[in-house]
Design a protein around this motif. Structure first.
Motif: not given
Length: 446
Positions: A33-36, A388-391, A422-424
């Motif tokens: 999974s790619i975690i955001v 903020a989000t990771t991208s 996955q959205l965290i």
């Protein structure tokens, strides 16, 4: 988690909304999974909103070609937050642009004449289609902010003697500043407040086939600092002044204007036809107290349909917002089956509107720009704050906290294969799902 809403576009001009979903489970996952991660404690710009332009062409098509029932449906779909996508920023040309049925300004007089007292100033042209639609839009969405930009001063004020080519004569700086004041006052008389203006659309591009006017940075400084801003102060106008209004490839222009015009300028307006959105952040870092706005980006036939063009709007929109912009405004609200109408002598148009209105059949079609813009405008409320989000270049993301406390996250899978995401938030998994290649998803967490 009962109030999680997911709104997804699958790249085939279809939208669907799923309500009350706790999780969308990934299935047949073949990769990690790619975690955001969302961090609402880290905040950035406040959002004004999303929209397009009621050009003369767009306003004519909506107001005169559509029947009353179609027009009512379209306006609700565009501007109502409950029934539609809640567009909240409109940036209109002051006079003719390339998308007008004729070339006009608000002070057209016979060749060889002048009117330094602006005795023949009139917005009568706008009373037929543009102002009625603006008033209807504001009634549907009172949060709407109106911006305005001239493609050219009136012909008699220019070195070319025409709305095509040339530039503003030095002896006309004062009367042109007064022209802006009269425009703002005239619109106010119709109950419409102009939130912001720019002195010149695309000041470094002077087309020979539609209205335009050259205004280098040094002259924009002089006009704003010594004429436009003093006139706004004299008449008690609080309309914001945004400089530049052109492409990302020349950040030196707004840097010069901001450096020399000081308090006369409230921010910078940008277009996407050259350079990269990171230019917005470059200028913002140098002048952190000035606003950032994205005021024009048109899709068209130079980008293949449907997926590459849809992807371009999503990809670029996310990056525009991640680079400090308070707004994301596309170009024509509506064009016809020939991508017009456009000014006489324009040639062939390849631009695309938010909707297509066919003059021969009255058929109304929502284009990919509508679907792409909806991912932002339907759920991100005016006065929302970006968080903020990771991208990265695989899963692009941007997120916002609305005034009502809800969190909106827009995801776009910019790869060529399905990805598991996955959205965290605050260490908790909000969403775990598969996101198809080149698909977009908006998640609203109440």
């Amino acid at each position: 988690m009962k109030d999680l809403i997911i709104y997804q576009s699958n790249g085939e001009q279809e939208l669907f909304v799923k309500k009350g979903i706790h999780q969308v489970k990934a299935s047949n996952t073949t990769a990690d999974s790619i975690i955001v991660t969302i961090d609402e404690t880290e905040t950035y710009q406040e959002i004004d909103g999303f929209g397009a332009s009621f050009t003369d062409s767009s306003a004519y098509l909506i107001n005169q070609v559509l029947d009353k029932e179609q027009r009512t449906e379209l306006m609700e779909t565009l501007f109502s937050r409950d029934k539609g996508i809640g567009l909240s920023v409109l940036r209109n040309p002051m006079g003719a642009s390339d998308y007008a049925r004729e070339i006009y300004s608000y002070n057209d007089i016979d060749a060889g004449e002048t009117d330094f007292q602006l005795e023949q100033f009139t917005i009568e042209h706008d009373l037929e289609d543009i102002i009625p639609l603006l008033k209807e839009a504001v009634a549907l969405n009172p949060d709407i902010k109106l911006m305005a930009s001239p493609w050219s001063p009136p012909a008699w004020m220019k070195t070319s003697g025409s709305m095509k080519g040339g530039e503003l004569k030095e002896e006309c700086y004062q009367v042109y500043a007064a022209y802006f004041v009269k425009y703002i006052q005239a619109y106010k008389e119709h109950g419409l407040s102009i939130y912001a203006i720019t002195p010149q659309n695309e000041p470094l591009y002077v087309p020979d086939h539609y209205p335009g006017s050259f205004m280098p940075a040094e002259r924009q400084v002089e006009f704003i600092k010594n004429y436009l801003k003093p006139n706004f102060l004299k008449f008690g106008l609080n309309t914001k002044i945004l400089c530049y209004d052109h492409n990302w490839d020349r950040p030196d222009y707004p840097l010069h204007v901001l450096d020399h015009a000081g308090d006369g300028v409230d921010g910078v307006a940008w277009h996407w036809y050259g350079g990269e959105p990171a230019a917005q952040h470059q200028v913002q870092m140098a002048f952190p107290n000035k606003e950032v706005h994205f005021t024009e980006g048109s899709g068209g036939e130079w980008i293949p349909a449907f997926e590459p063009a849809f992807s371009n709007v999503l990809r670029t929109g996310i990056e525009i917002l991640r680079n400090d912009s308070k707004s994301f405004v596309l170009w024509n609200m509506a064009l016809d089956e020939e991508n017009g109408p456009f000014v006489p002598g324009f040639g062939e148009s390849t631009c695309r509107g938010i909707v297509k209105i066919e003059q021969k059949t009255n058929a109304l079609t929502y284009t990919l720009d509508y679907y792409a813009l909806a991912h932002f405008s339907k759920f991100v409320q005016p006065k929302a704050v970006r968080i903020a989000t990771t991208s990265d270049e695989v899963i692009r993301s941007v997120a916002f906290k609305n005034p009502d406390g809800s969190i909106v996250t827009i995801l776009f899978n910019d790869s060529d294969e399905m990805k598991t995401v996955q959205l965290i938030q605050q260490g908790n998994e909000i969403l775990h799902c598969n996101l198809a290649a080149k698909a977009a998803m908006t998640i609203l967490k109440k």
